[in-house]
Every structure is written in structure tokens, then in C-alpha cells.
Design a protein around this motif. Structure first.
Motif, short mmCIF file in Angstrom:
data_model
loop_
_atom_site.label_atom_id
_atom_site.label_comp_id
_atom_site.label_asym_id
_atom_site.label_seq_id
_atom_site.Cartn_x
_atom_site.Cartn_y
_atom_site.Cartn_z
N ASP A 295 0.29 -7.22 -0.88
CA ASP A 295 -0.32 -6.82 0.39
C ASP A 295 -1.56 -5.99 0.08
OD1 ASP A 295 -0.81 -6.32 3.02
OD2 ASP A 295 1.08 -5.31 3.45
N GLU A 296 -2.73 -6.58 0.22
CA GLU A 296 -4.03 -5.91 0.00
C GLU A 296 -4.17 -5.34 -1.42
OE1 GLU A 296 -6.60 -6.04 1.76
OE2 GLU A 296 -5.73 -6.93 3.52
N ASN B 9 -7.69 -3.27 -2.39
CA ASN B 9 -8.05 -1.95 -1.87
C ASN B 9 -8.07 -0.93 -3.01
OD1 ASN B 9 -8.24 -2.92 0.69
ND2 ASN B 9 -6.61 -1.67 1.56
N THR C 288 -2.15 -11.22 0.80
CA THR C 288 -3.15 -11.06 1.85
C THR C 288 -4.20 -10.08 1.33
OG1 THR C 288 -3.53 -10.45 4.16
CG2 THR C 288 -1.88 -9.18 2.99
N THR C 289 -5.46 -10.34 1.66
CA THR C 289 -6.55 -9.46 1.25
C THR C 289 -7.70 -9.60 2.23
OG1 THR C 289 -8.17 -8.98 -0.49
CG2 THR C 289 -7.46 -11.25 -0.29
N HIS C 290 -8.51 -8.53 2.35
CA HIS C 290 -9.69 -8.56 3.21
C HIS C 290 -10.93 -9.00 2.46
CE1 HIS C 290 -7.45 -5.33 5.76
NE2 HIS C 290 -7.11 -6.56 6.11
N HIS D 247 -11.15 -0.52 4.30
CA HIS D 247 -10.16 -0.52 5.39
C HIS D 247 -10.43 -1.60 6.45
CE1 HIS D 247 -8.77 3.25 3.73
NE2 HIS D 247 -9.93 3.81 3.95
N GLN E 120 0.82 -1.21 0.00
CA GLN E 120 0.00 0.00 0.00
C GLN E 120 0.86 1.27 0.00
OE1 GLN E 120 -3.55 -0.06 -0.17
NE2 GLN E 120 -2.99 -2.12 -0.73
N ASP F 276 -10.73 -5.33 8.03
CA ASP F 276 -10.25 -6.68 7.77
C ASP F 276 -11.43 -7.65 7.79
OD1 ASP F 276 -10.85 -7.11 10.44
OD2 ASP F 276 -8.77 -7.01 11.11
#
Length: 538
Positions: A188-189, A192, A216-218, A479, A71, A481
Motif C-alpha cells: 500500500d503506497e 511514499n 497501489t501507488t500514486h 500525499h 503506511q 493521489d
């Protein structure tokens, strides 16, 4: 391809993980999961060499080509969007420069001997082979395809990078990583700041990508559809699961039940052994047996069941009932003025009545006008024409991305909620904050030290406790998780009022929406039925 062996990491006197090991093989698509603060980003940083483990090692072949997206995109300036993406592979740039030198030499071949020309041609051939192998010849085409797939249209490819907003710069940085086509992409994400169309494009791209992925992701649906292996960081351990996110959830629960059963059997055995020792330790005739059992107990590895994450049930207040007609919209239109007297028609001719307890998802591509529609309904922007009439007994609560900016950075989490709920008891506020994952000393933390996700949770917790019977939520899942999204989803499912919301989280949309408004090409189309039915229709 990538081997992490027996690593341990301590940060700020806290052990993040100890003795962790896993492998990522060529072509594997691996998801990294764990609560906030567990050390996911730290693990990425150790893999790319920005940090070192306190124990153990991270190893991969010298020739492994990897790319990392985070990010933190840094300062990008002085190049067009297309130039930024094409400059992602430094090796291609250097090979291109070498080819140019050889081409210049061959242009002056009249002054070269045959041996010199053959030497140049041989060296140039080697460079050309490497340049082609790395995709140098179709780099521009691939860069254009990736930029367009991520929502940056061809007419903007030549726009200077500094003219893009932060969210669009993030997409360009992601495109820069994808276009390299390395052996391993660490992300990393990545979802977003992406709209639904870009998320779906990226999902398809990653599924067909031949290299390995560690991310990694939400977005649980995104991870479910891309990943075939999950690595979990939890309880200071690193654990591997062979399967997607859905498999991981089920297998994690099964393993926990098995561990609890093993711990119970061991506890029964230990109790019997300790009872024997206590009963016969004073008898000389049993001294050898007692000593044998004492030594046996000393050698046994005690099974520890990690503490289960605390789950707090909170009963949100039932909002006042309100009338059956929550919002009456008649012939609503919105246009934005452009240069030289022109205008952009966002939508036109919308007439609809929002009924009590409706849960409405507003969808559409980025820039279609979803947020504008919500602002017209809430009165945060004036419609060009038409009427929005809020029912007389309706109390409206509005969450936008700007809601976080009204928080007082010097207030504590507790005081910020107390300000908006002046008559609530301290116990009520603490229970409310606990339900939104602010526990223990978290409630005393100053707002200025909160992450974006924590600020969102703080605003949403207050909003759901103010007796609003109509909630308008613009990207409430940004934003947050996976755990925080589940907390919010559960709260909204139990909420007895009316909801109109925008989200790019497919799981959230599928679980909550009972009706869909699609903003597209100057109109708002209304689809009865849930989000899955909407997808089937379109």
C-alpha cells in the motif's frame, strides 16, 4: 495463487463494491487503482484476513507465503535497523533457533549413542534444507543490500530503530517485507517517503522479483514500469485490465465508449417496444403480442453507464506580470555546523538569474540540500554567504511540508480559504475548491478531519489564487493521489508566473520542468532543457 470471488463489502452503510472477482497468478505484477475512499486498503485488509467480506470469499493455497506493507508501521523499538529487517521472516528465526539446539546437542556428542546421533543429524538435515530454501544463510547479506538500496547506508545499519525519523522507519519496514522474498507481496503506497534514487532501485527490484505483486501507488510511472495488469475499483465495481497503467487508461476509455453505444442502442430498442405496447395495449387483437413484449422487457438487463467523474474547469487569476529578473543569486553558499567546529557544505558558489515564466525543477538525492536551497531563496533560512535578491515587483508564494501545520484544525475547508481570500465571492471560493476536488459537503468539513492529501490540496488551491507571480513548491505532490496530481499539474501548466519546485514524481517532472537545478556534492549544477533531456545528459 490468489482468487477473489464474488466479494461484496459495505462500510458505514455505503457499498464499496458488489460481486467483485479477480485472480492474481504466480509472478504477476498487479496494480490496484481507484479514487480515494473506493476501498483499496479495505480490499488489502480482506486479503490478509484483517477484515471479512460481507459476501463472497478470498482464497489462496495454504502454503502461499505473502507479506504486507502498509503506511502503518506500528511501534518499532529495541533493535537495530538490520535486526528489524532480518526479523521479518518469523519462520527463518524459528528454524535458526532449531539449528542452534541441534548444534548444541552435537557439541555434546560424546554422551550420545550412534542411533541418537543419526536421529539428530537426520532432523537437523531437514531443518537445514528448509532454512536454506527460505534464504536463511544469505539473509544478512540480502538485508544489507535492500537497506542500502532504499537509501539507508551501511554505517547506519547498526543504528537503533528508535533513532530514525518516521519516514526512515517506513523504509526499514519496507525493507523488512522485501527481504522475505515471499510468493506474493502486497504493498500500500510503497513509494511514499522515497527519493528518486530509492524509487528507481525499488522499481528495478520489483521488476526482477520472481514472485507476485499486488500494489497501489500514486506514482503513475512506477506503476507503468512495474505492473502488467491493473485492477480498478470504481462505481462500486471491480474491473480487470490486462496491461500497464497507460494501457488501462486507454482501454478504460474505449470500454466506456462501447458501453455508451450499447446503452444507446438498447434505449432505442426499448423506446420502440414501449411505443408498440402503448399503441396496441387497448386492442384485443394485439393482446398476445403486447403481453409477449411486456414479458420480454421485464427480462432485459438494463445497461447502466456509470456517471462520469465531474470535471470542473477553473480559471485561475492571471498574476501581475512582474519584472524579467525574478531572482538574482550571486555567489550563494550554505553550510551547516557540525560537532567540534566542523561544517557540512550544502552548496557553494551558486550564481544564477531566474527569469520570468521559468519552470525550474530542483533535483538531488535525499539530504543533498534541495529544501535548503529553496529556503535560502525564500528567506526561510539565512545563507552562509552570497546574495539572494527578489525582484521588486515579485510576489512570492511558498509551499513546504510545514505549510499544512499552519492550517486551523477547527476551521472548515471553506472558512480556511475565506481567511486567505477575504475579498473573493462565495461562488469564486466554491468553484476554486471544486477545481481542487472539494465538492458538495466537503467544503464544510473541518480541517482536523482531512487527510494529508486533502490538506495539501487546500493549501495549494489558496496559493494558486493569491496573485503570486513566483511559486516555490517543496514536494507539492506528496500525499496526493493520481487524480489530485493531475489537477495540480494542469493548474501549474496554465499558470503564467515563475515556478521553482521539488518533486519525486517523474511524470510531474517530465510534464512541467523546463530547466533543472541539480544539488549534488556541495554544488548546484544548472541544466538547460527539460527533465527528459537532463536524464539523457546524466
Amino acid at each position: 495463487m490468489l482468487n477473489v470471488s464474488n466479494i461484496s463489502k459495505i462500510q458505514s452503510s455505503e457499498t464499496l463494491y458488489s460481486g467483485g472477482s479477480f485472480q492474481i497468478n504466480p509472478g504477476e505484477k498487479v496494480g490496484l487503482v481507484g479514487p480515494n475512499g473506493a476501498g483499496k486498503t479495505t480490499l488489502f485488509r480482506m486479503i490478509i484476513g484483517e477484515e471479512k467480506p460481507d459476501e463472497g470469499q478470498v482464497s489462496f493455497p495454504d502454503k502461499l507465503r505473502w507479506a504486507y506493507f502498509s503506511q502503518k508501521v506500528g511501534e518499532l523499538a529495541g533493535q537495530t535497523a538490520l535486526e528489524v529487517v532480518m526479523s521479518g521472516d518469523d519462520k527463518i528465526s524459528k528454524l535458526g533457533e532449531k539449528l542452534k539446539v541441534f548444534e548444541d546437542k552435537l557439541a555434546d556428542c560424546a554422551n550420545m549413542s550412534d542411533d541418537e546421533m543419526n536421529d539428530v543429524l537426520m532432523k537437523m538435515g531437514d531443518v537445514q534444507s528448509e532454512f536454506e530454501k527460505r534464504g536463511g544463510y544469505d539473509l544478512e547479506t540480502r538485508a544489507e543490500e535492500v537497506l542500502t538500496g532504499l537509501g539507508i547506508m551501511p554505517e547506519d545499519h547498526g543504528k537503533m530503530i528508535e533513532d530514525f525519523s518516521g519516514g526512515w522507519k517506513m523504509r526499514i519496514a519496507l525493507a523488512r517485507v522485501l527481504v522475505i522474498s515471499p510468493d506474493l507481496i502486497i504493498m500500500d503506497e510503497p513509494t511514499n517517503y522515497l527519493d528518486m534514487e530509492s524509487i528507481l532501485w525499488l522499481e528495478d527490484w520489483l521488476k526482477t522479483f520472481e514472485g507476485g505483486i499486488f500494489m497501489t501507488t500514486h506514482d503513475r510511472d512506477f506503476m507503468n514500469n512495474v505492473c502488467n495488469k491493473i485492477i480498478e475499483i470504481a462505481h462500486k465495481r471491480i474491473t480487470t485490465y490486462s496491461g500497464n497503467y497507460e494501457f488501462y487508461e486507454k482501454e478504460r476509455d474505449i470500454r466506456r465508449e462501447q458501453l455508451i453505444a450499447q446503452a444507446s442502442r438498447q434505449a432505442d430498442m426499448l423506446a420502440k417496444e414501449e411505443e408498440f405496447i402503448a399503441k396496441f395495449k387497448a386492442r384485443a387483437s394485439h393482446a398476445a403480442q403486447v403481453q409477449s413484449r411486456v414479458k420480454k422487457l421485464d427480462k432485459i438487463d438494463r445497461i447502466e453507464v456509470p456517471a462520469e467523474e465531474e470535471s470542473i474547469s477553473f480559471q485561475f487569476p492571471t498574476p501581475p506580470r512582474g519584472g524579467d529578473d525574478v531572482v538574482i543569486i550571486k555567489d550563494l553558499a550554505k553550510s551547516w555546523p557540525l560537532s567540534e567546529g566542523a561544517q557540512h557544505d550544502v552548496f557553494d558558489g551558486l550564481s544564477v538569474t531566474v527569469k520570468r515564466t521559468n519552470k525550474i525543477a530542483v533535483v538531488g538525492v535525499n539530504g543533498a540540500g534541495k529544501s535548503t536551497l529553496l529556503k535560502c531563496i525564500t528567506g526561510h533560512t539565512d545563507a552562509t554567504k552570497g546574495i539572494v535578491s527578489i525582484g521588486p515587483s515579485i510576489k512570492l508564494g511558498y509551499f513546504s511540508q510545514y505549510s499544512l501545520e499552519v492550517l486551523n484544525p477547527e476551521s472548515s475547508v471553506f472558512d480556511e480559504v475565506r481567511k486567505d481570500l477575504p475579498t473573493a465571492s462565495d461562488g469564486y471560493i466554491r468553484n476554486l475548491l471544486a477545481a481542487f476536488l472539494f465538492r458538495g459537503q466537503d467544503v464544510d468539513k473541518k480541517v482536523k478531519y482531512l487527510s494529508g492529501g486533502e490538506k495539501s490540496r487546500l493549501v495549494l488551491a489558496t496559493l494558486l489564487s493569491q496573485n503570486n507571480n513566483f511559486l516555490v513548491l517543496d514536494e507539492p505532490t506528496n500525499h496526493l493521489d493520481i487524480k489530485s496530481r493531475e489537477v495540480l499539474l494542469d493548474a501549474l501548466k496554465r499558470y503564467e508566473g515563475t515556478i521553482m519546485f521539488v518533486s519525486h514524481d517523474r511524470h510531474f517532472l517530465s510534464e512541467l520542468a523546463e530547466q533543472v537545478y541539480e544539488v549534488d556534492k556541495g554544488e548546484v549544477r544548472i541544466f538547460p532543457g527539460n527533465y527528459k533531456e537532463y536524464l539523457e545528459r546524466i
